[in-house]
Scaffold this active site. Structure first.
Site, PDB file in Angstrom:
ATOM      1  N   GLU A   1      -0.372  -9.381  -0.534  1.00 64.42           N
ATOM      2  CA  GLU A   1      -1.781  -9.702  -0.252  1.00 64.42           C
ATOM      3  C   GLU A   1      -2.611  -9.716  -1.530  1.00 64.42           C
ATOM      4  O   GLU A   1      -3.490 -10.556  -1.698  1.00 64.42           O
ATOM      5  CB  GLU A   1      -2.343  -8.683   0.757  1.00 64.42           C
TER       6      GLU A   1
ATOM      7  N   GLY B   1       0.721  -5.064   0.929  1.00 68.21           N
ATOM      8  CA  GLY B   1      -0.491  -5.163   0.129  1.00 68.21           C
ATOM      9  C   GLY B   1      -0.237  -5.818  -1.225  1.00 68.21           C
ATOM     10  O   GLY B   1      -1.151  -6.408  -1.805  1.00 68.21           O
TER      11      GLY B   1
ATOM     12  N   ALA C   1       0.855  -1.181   0.000  1.00 66.98           N
ATOM     13  CA  ALA C   1       0.000   0.000   0.000  1.00 66.98           C
ATOM     14  C   ALA C   1       0.896   1.238   0.000  1.00 66.98           C
ATOM     15  O   ALA C   1       2.064   1.169   0.395  1.00 66.98           O
ATOM     16  CB  ALA C   1      -0.887  -0.015   1.242  1.00 66.98           C
TER      17      ALA C   1
ATOM     18  N   GLU D   1       5.037  -4.962   6.891  1.00 66.06           N
ATOM     19  CA  GLU D   1       4.317  -3.889   7.600  1.00 66.06           C
ATOM     20  C   GLU D   1       4.840  -3.684   9.021  1.00 66.06           C
ATOM     21  O   GLU D   1       4.828  -2.581   9.558  1.00 66.06           O
ATOM     22  CB  GLU D   1       2.811  -4.211   7.656  1.00 66.06           C
TER      23      GLU D   1
HETATM   24  C1  HXC Z   1       4.956   4.395  -1.272  1.00 65.36           C
HETATM   25  C2  HXC Z   1       6.841   3.445  -2.152  1.00 65.36           C
HETATM   26  C3  HXC Z   1       6.508   2.188  -1.585  1.00 65.36           C
HETATM   27  C4  HXC Z   1       5.292   2.107  -0.849  1.00 65.36           C
HETATM   28  C5  HXC Z   1       8.364   1.977  -2.642  1.00 65.36           C
HETATM   29  N1  HXC Z   1       7.988   3.253  -2.799  1.00 65.36           N
HETATM   30  N2  HXC Z   1       7.480   1.309  -1.910  1.00 65.36           N
HETATM   31  N3  HXC Z   1       6.069   4.526  -1.999  1.00 65.36           N
HETATM   32  N4  HXC Z   1       4.561   3.235  -0.711  1.00 65.36           N
HETATM   33  N5  HXC Z   1       4.849   0.966  -0.309  1.00 65.36           N
HETATM   34  C6  HXC Z   1       8.704   4.325  -3.520  1.00 65.36           C
HETATM   35  C7  HXC Z   1       9.928   4.810  -2.755  1.00 65.36           C
HETATM   36  O1  HXC Z   1       9.553   5.736  -1.798  1.00 65.36           O
HETATM   37  C8  HXC Z   1      10.731   5.403  -3.866  1.00 65.36           C
HETATM   38  O2  HXC Z   1      10.203   6.681  -4.190  1.00 65.36           O
HETATM   39  C9  HXC Z   1      10.444   4.476  -5.047  1.00 65.36           C
HETATM   40  O3  HXC Z   1       9.230   3.815  -4.737  1.00 65.36           O
HETATM   41  C10 HXC Z   1      11.526   3.432  -5.235  1.00 65.36           C
HETATM   42  O4  HXC Z   1      11.735   2.756  -4.013  1.00 65.36           O
HETATM   43  P1  HXC Z   1      13.155   2.623  -3.284  1.00 65.36           P
HETATM   44  O5  HXC Z   1      12.904   2.419  -1.846  1.00 65.36           O
HETATM   45  O6  HXC Z   1      14.053   3.760  -3.667  1.00 65.36           O
HETATM   46  O7  HXC Z   1      13.714   1.311  -3.983  1.00 65.36           O
HETATM   47  P2  HXC Z   1      14.697   0.203  -3.357  1.00 65.36           P
HETATM   48  O8  HXC Z   1      15.807   0.860  -2.611  1.00 65.36           O
HETATM   49  O9  HXC Z   1      15.014  -0.727  -4.475  1.00 65.36           O
HETATM   50  O10 HXC Z   1      13.812  -0.566  -2.253  1.00 65.36           O
HETATM   51  C11 HXC Z   1      12.698  -1.305  -2.680  1.00 65.36           C
HETATM   52  C12 HXC Z   1      11.836  -1.707  -1.459  1.00 65.36           C
HETATM   53  C13 HXC Z   1      11.483  -0.460  -0.640  1.00 65.36           C
HETATM   54  C14 HXC Z   1      12.608  -2.707  -0.597  1.00 65.36           C
HETATM   55  C15 HXC Z   1      10.599  -2.394  -2.006  1.00 65.36           C
HETATM   56  O11 HXC Z   1      10.950   0.531  -1.526  1.00 65.36           O
HETATM   57  C16 HXC Z   1      10.496  -0.702   0.432  1.00 65.36           C
HETATM   58  O12 HXC Z   1      10.833  -1.225   1.489  1.00 65.36           O
HETATM   59  N6  HXC Z   1       9.243  -0.293   0.198  1.00 65.36           N
HETATM   60  C17 HXC Z   1       8.172  -0.400   1.194  1.00 65.36           C
HETATM   61  C18 HXC Z   1       7.704  -1.819   1.351  1.00 65.36           C
HETATM   62  C19 HXC Z   1       6.645  -1.913   2.424  1.00 65.36           C
HETATM   63  O13 HXC Z   1       6.880  -1.601   3.594  1.00 65.36           O
HETATM   64  N7  HXC Z   1       5.477  -2.323   2.024  1.00 65.36           N
HETATM   65  C20 HXC Z   1       4.309  -2.454   2.941  1.00 65.36           C
HETATM   66  C21 HXC Z   1       3.499  -1.176   2.913  1.00 65.36           C
HETATM   67  S1  HXC Z   1       2.218  -1.203   4.073  1.00 65.36           S
HETATM   68  P3  HXC Z   1      11.135   7.988  -4.257  1.00 65.36           P
HETATM   69  O14 HXC Z   1      10.162   9.088  -4.526  1.00 65.36           O
HETATM   70  O15 HXC Z   1      11.847   8.070  -2.972  1.00 65.36           O
HETATM   71  O16 HXC Z   1      12.045   7.696  -5.420  1.00 65.36           O
HETATM   72  C22 HXC Z   1       1.054  -2.175   3.366  1.00 65.36           C
HETATM   73  C23 HXC Z   1      -0.210  -2.382   4.167  1.00 65.36           C
HETATM   74  C24 HXC Z   1      -1.278  -3.054   3.356  1.00 65.36           C
HETATM   75  O17 HXC Z   1       1.195  -2.666   2.309  1.00 65.36           O
HETATM   76  C25 HXC Z   1      -2.599  -2.849   4.016  1.00 65.36           C
HETATM   77  C26 HXC Z   1      -3.746  -3.133   3.079  1.00 65.36           C
HETATM   78  C27 HXC Z   1      -3.963  -2.183   1.982  1.00 65.36           C
END
Ligand code: HXC
Length: 257
Positions: free
Chosen positions: A111, A108, A65, A131
């Site tokens: 999921e 997400g 998400a 998360e």
């Molecule tokens: C918003 C995101 C994002 C996310 C990545 N980006 N994941 N933006 N929400 N979930 C954005 C980054 O901010 C970045 O933008 C660009 O995408 C590239 O990501 P990087 O981090 O620079 O890439 P990398 O270093 O290769 O790392 C990849 C990654 C990391 C390991 C996937 O991005 C990451 O940890 N993302 C979050 C994963 C996460 O926690 N997901 C769960 C979310 S909560 P900029 O602008 O900085 O270039 C969830 C709850 C679900 O899903 C509930 C139900 C709906």
């Protein structure tokens, strides 16, 4: 549609939906999820389409998400938005859905892949529920679907540490159907979808419904449901066509009626 691309004629009887926020690793913001819900509803109502593929791009299926969209929200904001009704609608899609996953399928994104019926992964795919690392927990089915797929111990480990697993591990855990080289994952998903699309669409949808029911109800009730769908198929023309084709030693031509 701003954040998804829809191709209703990806292959005969197969629609392709591509998540399309590549710079944000296909982070699932509310608009994207709404578009996905609407597209799936339209496809579900289109008699010509028998199977659906949801994919991302090589780097990411979806990294979860949209954290930036959620970061400042309060409980009441989240409640008002009621994003999970969108997920519930997606989960009600009758037609079989295959997730074609390459790269990150996290939070997400994982999921969403698990909400699909099957997962074809590239060898670069990574799955996880991270998360916990941002102070929350899965909210779109992760704790439930992962546990049903992997069992308690492995699901606990993924949900409580947020660690990622690679495609080989996901396959050995029974989370995904197959792994192929990265240049082939969409092709392989299309092959699988085509195989399904060659069957009676009424039978595939009723069979999908029955398999999904097994997650919801006790065995006896599930068996009863299965039997009801089995009987119902005998009022389809496809049942006559399928069985007659077998007897006449020819390929069936299912019409979806
Ligand atoms: C918003 C995101 C994002 C996310 C990545 N980006 N994941 N933006 N929400 N979930 C954005 C980054 O901010 C970045 O933008 C660009 O995408 C590239 O990501 P990087 O981090 O620079 O890439 P990398 O270093 O290769 O790392 C990849 C990654 C990391 C390991 C996937 O991005 C990451 O940890 N993302 C979050 C994963 C996460 O926690 N997901 C769960 C979310 S909560 P900029 O602008 O900085 O270039 C969830 C709850 C679900 O899903 C509930 C139900 C709906």
């Amino acid at each position: 549609m701003e954040f998804i691309l829809v191709k209703k004629d990806h292959a005969p009887h197969i629609a392709l939906i591509q998540l399309n926020r590549p710079k944000e690793l296909n982070a699932l913001n509310l608009q994207l999820m709404g578009e996905l819900r609407d597209a799936l509803k339209e496809i579900d109502e289109d008699d010509d389409i028998r199977a659906i593929i949801i994919t991302g791009n090589e780097r990411a299926f979806a990294a979860g998400a949209d954290i930036k969209q959620m970061a400042g929200k309060t409980t009441i904001d989240m409640w008002k938005v009621d994003q999970f009704s969108t997920w519930d609608q997606i989960n009600k899609t009758r037609k079989p859905i295959i997730a074609a996953v390459s790269g990150f399928a996290l939070g997400g994104g994982c999921e969403l892949a698990m909400t699909c019926d099957m997962i074809v992964a590239s060898e670069t795919a990574q799955f996880g529920q991270p998360e916990i690392k941002i102070g929350v927990m899965p909210g779109a089915g992760g704790t439930q679907r992962l546990t049903k797929a992997l069992g308690k111990a492995k699901a606990m480990e993924l949900v409580l540490t947020g660690k990622f697993i690679d495609a080989d591990t996901a396959l050995s855990y029974g989370l995904i159907n197959k792994i192929v080289p990265v240049e082939l994952y969409l092709e392989e998903a299309t092959k699988l979808a085509s195989e399904i699309a060659s069957m009676s669409p009424i039978a595939t949808q009723m069979a999908k419904e029955a398999v999904k029911r097994s997650f919801e109800v006790p065995l006896e009730e599930g068996l009863h449901f299965e039997r009801k769908n089995f009987y119902m198929l005998f009022s389809s023309e496809d049942q006559k066509e399928g069985m007659n084709a077998f007897v006449e030693k020819r390929k069936p031509d299912f019409k979806g009626s």
